[in-house]
Motif scaffolding. Sequence first.
Motif, PDB file in Angstrom:
ATOM      1  N   ASN A  13      13.973  39.476  67.173  1.00  0.00           N
ATOM      2  CA  ASN A  13      15.190  39.924  67.835  1.00  0.00           C
ATOM      3  C   ASN A  13      15.496  38.985  69.000  1.00  0.00           C
ATOM      4  OD1 ASN A  13      17.315  41.268  68.972  1.00  0.00           O
ATOM      5  ND2 ASN A  13      16.153  43.110  69.533  1.00  0.00           N
ATOM      6  N   ILE A  14      16.605  38.252  68.874  1.00  0.00           N
ATOM      7  CA  ILE A  14      16.936  37.271  69.900  1.00  0.00           C
ATOM      8  C   ILE A  14      17.324  37.949  71.218  1.00  0.00           C
ATOM      9  CG2 ILE A  14      19.411  37.023  69.415  1.00  0.00           C
ATOM     10  CD1 ILE A  14      19.035  34.010  69.646  1.00  0.00           C
ATOM     11  N   ILE A  15      17.867  39.160  71.167  1.00  0.00           N
ATOM     12  CA  ILE A  15      18.218  39.902  72.379  1.00  0.00           C
ATOM     13  C   ILE A  15      16.958  40.191  73.196  1.00  0.00           C
ATOM     14  CG2 ILE A  15      19.243  42.014  73.286  1.00  0.00           C
ATOM     15  CD1 ILE A  15      21.258  40.097  72.040  1.00  0.00           C
ATOM     16  N   LYS A  16      15.915  40.608  72.484  1.00  0.00           N
ATOM     17  CA  LYS A  16      14.640  40.890  73.172  1.00  0.00           C
ATOM     18  C   LYS A  16      14.080  39.633  73.820  1.00  0.00           C
ATOM     19  CE  LYS A  16      10.953  43.505  74.021  1.00  0.00           C
ATOM     20  NZ  LYS A  16      10.041  42.522  74.600  1.00  0.00           N
ATOM     21  N   MET A  17      14.180  38.492  73.146  1.00  0.00           N
ATOM     22  CA  MET A  17      13.672  37.248  73.715  1.00  0.00           C
ATOM     23  C   MET A  17      14.470  36.848  74.947  1.00  0.00           C
ATOM     24  SD  MET A  17      12.576  34.884  70.456  1.00  0.00           S
ATOM     25  CE  MET A  17      13.971  35.226  69.405  1.00  0.00           C
ATOM     26  N   LEU A  18      15.813  37.020  74.913  1.00  0.00           N
ATOM     27  CA  LEU A  18      16.637  36.703  76.079  1.00  0.00           C
ATOM     28  C   LEU A  18      16.275  37.601  77.263  1.00  0.00           C
ATOM     29  CD1 LEU A  18      20.142  36.172  74.415  1.00  0.00           C
ATOM     30  CD2 LEU A  18      18.866  34.471  75.725  1.00  0.00           C
ATOM     31  N   GLU A  19      16.028  38.875  76.982  1.00  0.00           N
ATOM     32  CA  GLU A  19      15.662  39.801  78.056  1.00  0.00           C
ATOM     33  C   GLU A  19      14.309  39.432  78.665  1.00  0.00           C
ATOM     34  OE1 GLU A  19      15.846  43.513  76.034  1.00  0.00           O
ATOM     35  OE2 GLU A  19      18.000  43.801  76.390  1.00  0.00           O
ATOM     36  N   ASP A  20      13.350  39.018  77.810  1.00  0.00           N
ATOM     37  CA  ASP A  20      12.039  38.616  78.322  1.00  0.00           C
ATOM     38  C   ASP A  20      12.151  37.395  79.218  1.00  0.00           C
ATOM     39  OD1 ASP A  20      10.941  40.703  76.930  1.00  0.00           O
ATOM     40  OD2 ASP A  20      10.200  39.471  75.258  1.00  0.00           O
ATOM     41  N   VAL A  21      12.900  36.389  78.777  1.00  0.00           N
ATOM     42  CA  VAL A  21      13.038  35.157  79.558  1.00  0.00           C
ATOM     43  C   VAL A  21      13.794  35.447  80.854  1.00  0.00           C
ATOM     44  CG1 VAL A  21      14.099  32.862  79.596  1.00  0.00           C
ATOM     45  CG2 VAL A  21      12.903  33.651  77.552  1.00  0.00           C
ATOM     46  N   THR A  81      24.053  39.773  81.979  1.00  0.00           N
ATOM     47  CA  THR A  81      23.977  39.649  80.513  1.00  0.00           C
ATOM     48  C   THR A  81      25.089  40.460  79.878  1.00  0.00           C
ATOM     49  OG1 THR A  81      22.426  41.497  80.373  1.00  0.00           O
ATOM     50  CG2 THR A  81      21.495  39.288  80.575  1.00  0.00           C
ATOM     51  N   ARG A  82      25.717  39.880  78.872  1.00  0.00           N
ATOM     52  CA  ARG A  82      26.772  40.564  78.116  1.00  0.00           C
ATOM     53  C   ARG A  82      26.479  40.363  76.624  1.00  0.00           C
ATOM     54  NH1 ARG A  82      29.397  38.229  82.527  1.00  0.00           N
ATOM     55  NH2 ARG A  82      30.592  39.700  83.811  1.00  0.00           N
ATOM     56  N   PHE A  83      25.815  41.368  76.052  1.00  0.00           N
ATOM     57  CA  PHE A  83      25.411  41.280  74.656  1.00  0.00           C
ATOM     58  C   PHE A  83      26.267  42.235  73.825  1.00  0.00           C
ATOM     59  CE2 PHE A  83      20.983  40.508  76.611  1.00  0.00           C
ATOM     60  CZ  PHE A  83      21.316  39.188  76.869  1.00  0.00           C
ATOM     61  N   SER A  84      26.831  41.743  72.702  1.00  0.00           N
ATOM     62  CA  SER A  84      27.681  42.580  71.844  1.00  0.00           C
ATOM     63  C   SER A  84      26.873  43.441  70.890  1.00  0.00           C
ATOM     64  CB  SER A  84      28.641  41.699  71.029  1.00  0.00           C
ATOM     65  OG  SER A  84      27.914  40.883  70.122  1.00  0.00           O
ATOM     66  N   ALA A  85      25.574  43.214  70.802  1.00  0.00           N
ATOM     67  CA  ALA A  85      24.715  44.001  69.910  1.00  0.00           C
ATOM     68  C   ALA A  85      23.388  44.243  70.610  1.00  0.00           C
ATOM     69  CB  ALA A  85      24.507  43.282  68.579  1.00  0.00           C
ATOM     70  N   LYS A  86      22.732  45.337  70.220  1.00  0.00           N
ATOM     71  CA  LYS A  86      21.432  45.638  70.811  1.00  0.00           C
ATOM     72  C   LYS A  86      20.298  44.934  70.067  1.00  0.00           C
ATOM     73  CE  LYS A  86      20.784  49.911  68.124  1.00  0.00           C
ATOM     74  NZ  LYS A  86      20.552  51.370  68.187  1.00  0.00           N
ATOM     75  N   GLU A  87      20.608  44.485  68.851  1.00  0.00           N
ATOM     76  CA  GLU A  87      19.581  43.792  68.062  1.00  0.00           C
ATOM     77  C   GLU A  87      20.244  42.724  67.201  1.00  0.00           C
ATOM     78  OE1 GLU A  87      15.835  44.820  65.083  1.00  0.00           O
ATOM     79  OE2 GLU A  87      17.545  46.188  65.174  1.00  0.00           O
ATOM     80  N   ILE A  88      19.791  41.484  67.359  1.00  0.00           N
ATOM     81  CA  ILE A  88      20.263  40.370  66.535  1.00  0.00           C
ATOM     82  C   ILE A  88      19.033  39.624  66.048  1.00  0.00           C
ATOM     83  CG2 ILE A  88      21.624  38.253  66.458  1.00  0.00           C
ATOM     84  CD1 ILE A  88      23.313  39.319  68.737  1.00  0.00           C
ATOM     85  N   VAL A  89      18.776  39.727  64.759  1.00  0.00           N
ATOM     86  CA  VAL A  89      17.542  39.184  64.187  1.00  0.00           C
ATOM     87  C   VAL A  89      17.808  37.801  63.610  1.00  0.00           C
ATOM     88  CG1 VAL A  89      15.726  39.534  62.478  1.00  0.00           C
ATOM     89  CG2 VAL A  89      16.718  41.498  63.683  1.00  0.00           C
ATOM     90  N   ILE A  90      16.951  36.842  63.981  1.00  0.00           N
ATOM     91  CA  ILE A  90      17.063  35.480  63.454  1.00  0.00           C
ATOM     92  C   ILE A  90      15.701  35.025  62.954  1.00  0.00           C
ATOM     93  CG2 ILE A  90      18.942  34.924  65.065  1.00  0.00           C
ATOM     94  CD1 ILE A  90      16.878  33.235  66.637  1.00  0.00           C
ATOM     95  N   PRO A  91      15.667  34.126  61.951  1.00  0.00           N
ATOM     96  CA  PRO A  91      14.388  33.522  61.543  1.00  0.00           C
ATOM     97  C   PRO A  91      14.037  32.408  62.525  1.00  0.00           C
ATOM     98  CG  PRO A  91      16.167  32.724  60.144  1.00  0.00           C
ATOM     99  CD  PRO A  91      16.782  33.714  61.084  1.00  0.00           C
ATOM    100  N   CYS A  92      12.870  32.481  63.173  1.00  0.00           N
ATOM    101  CA  CYS A  92      12.571  31.509  64.222  1.00  0.00           C
ATOM    102  C   CYS A  92      11.075  31.444  64.499  1.00  0.00           C
ATOM    103  CB  CYS A  92      13.318  31.885  65.504  1.00  0.00           C
ATOM    104  SG  CYS A  92      12.742  33.444  66.237  1.00  0.00           S
TER     105      CYS A  92
END
Length: 611
Positions: free
Chosen positions: A465-473, A490-501
């Motif tokens: 979840n890229i949102i979680k990673m942004l919040e951690d950083v 922070t202005r996020f349009s979704a609470k969860e955005i999953v990416i392969p990474c």
Amino acid sequence: MFRRVEAELKHALQVLTDIQVALSEACIVTIIDRDGRLTYVNDKYCRVTGFQSEEVLGRNYRFVFHPNQKMDIDHSLNSTLLRGRVWSGETQSHNKAGETLWVQSTIVPFLSDDGTPHQYISVSTDITDRKLAEEARKERENQLFALINAMPDVVVFKDNQGRWLEANEKALELFSIRDKSWAGKTTEEIFEHSPVSSTIIPEDDTHIWKNGTIVREESHCSPSNGPQSVFDTITIPIFREQGDRHRMLVIGRDVTERKQYERELKTLKDEFEAIFNSSADAICLIDLNGILQRANQAFENLYGWSQKEVVGNTLPFPDSHDEILEWLQDAEQSRSPICRETVRRRRDGTIIHVSVTLSPIRNAHGDIVAVSTIERDITERVQTTQLLLQSEKLSVAGQLAAGIAHELRNPMTVLRGFTQIIQEHPEKTVQYADLMLREFDRVNGIVEELLTLAKPQAVTYEEKNIIKMLEDVTLLLETQAVIRNIRINTRFSAKEIVIPCVENQIKQVFMNILKNAIEASPNNSEIELHAECVGDRVHLRFVDHGCGIPDDQLGKVGEPFHSTKPMGTGLGLLVTRRIISDHKGTMRIKSKVNRGTEVRITMPVTQYAME
């Protein structure tokens, strides 16, 4: 005396009887009284018409005439028979079944003492078959003339004396003939005062009659006010069954455009042959099965095989056979030229690099039937490119080495100086130890970033979840921002955005960008983090309101050892770009001096959940 007269009368009666029998077998005989009623019909009449005698006797003779003829026949009969004259003519009638019946009739009036007809005897012959044959022939002739007039060719019929019998509209138009004055005239007479000069219709047919066969030749037609036209003319002599001359048919087809096309085609062919044979590049024509149909001299010069050795066989490159068939299939499917580069072995064993352009060849229906190839020796170009690439690699390596040496020299100089001081003043070891450790950390940081740019190790991509990673950083760096009263919004349009990474690499990217934004921002300012999904990609924006980057420096951002920060190495953004590229993403930087900087990143998304 009495017996002789009786014998003559008996003989005369026999003759009349015989004549009546003959007439009944050969002719239709009817007798009509002065009022127009039928008083007698013979057996022939009944057989031909299908009527029985009792069905017609006493009826007016006009009932047998065709409606289209009644008025004309009445007028003709009355004007002839009432004057006591014999009437002859053809009449259209009908039988009992209503079918058309044509007869050739002769009607004889028999006069009373006062000179007026008291009865009429009609002798008729059935001519239905002849009339139907004539009508069929006439219909065929009409169809033939309609066809001839519709033809785009010149058509003229002449008799055995060369006189014109028939000419279609195309012929009359071409020869500028406006009226029927041409009928029955010879070609010489027709063209004597014509504004058209032509050899389509010969004036003298002697040699054609003598030869007795079809003559085909090229002729011309030259109007006085126009260009000359070329015709393909066929002259056909027609003979009767006995071998006598009957008619002559002349057919002329305008082939001016075809001749022009042929000349243009010949010119194009000559030009193609000149290009094909004189080209410095090897040119081949290959069918879709890989069989060489043709090759030019340059092919022999390039590869060493003569045309006789290769034409009709597959190309003499056994190592490239599958490659050639694959290229032919690609050219057929793409239906447009394609370019390839490959390595070929010449007849003497020499390896050369060649560029090959394959172009599909179509037939008249647009189907691809073969492929042409233009092949050029690019060995020198490849070698030169390799040398340039090697030189560029050495240049880059030299620049990188110089940059590394420059970046390492400063901390090493400091370390050397502190070491000399410690040697002279051991009591100051503790005082300078922290400074020396910081310089060692700086050297170690440069080495770490260089290792990141080296050949990547095998990594495993995971769904994160890229949102979680942004919040951690953000949480990690927020302490640095708070010290200078910098707000991170922070202005996020979704609470969860999953990416392969690779999570650590993506976090490193976010830390590099956010750290740069904090360092570039003035006190009491804010930094904006935006995350939004558009389609199957996530769009990230890092916006600060700091000093910005000058236009002349913006294009160099991310180059090794180029940085707008006093102590920066430029390797951070270089590593960031590398990581984003490995994750199939893109990164763009926009900046204005004293207005701030915006970093935009897009990456592919697996799934997301809205707020």
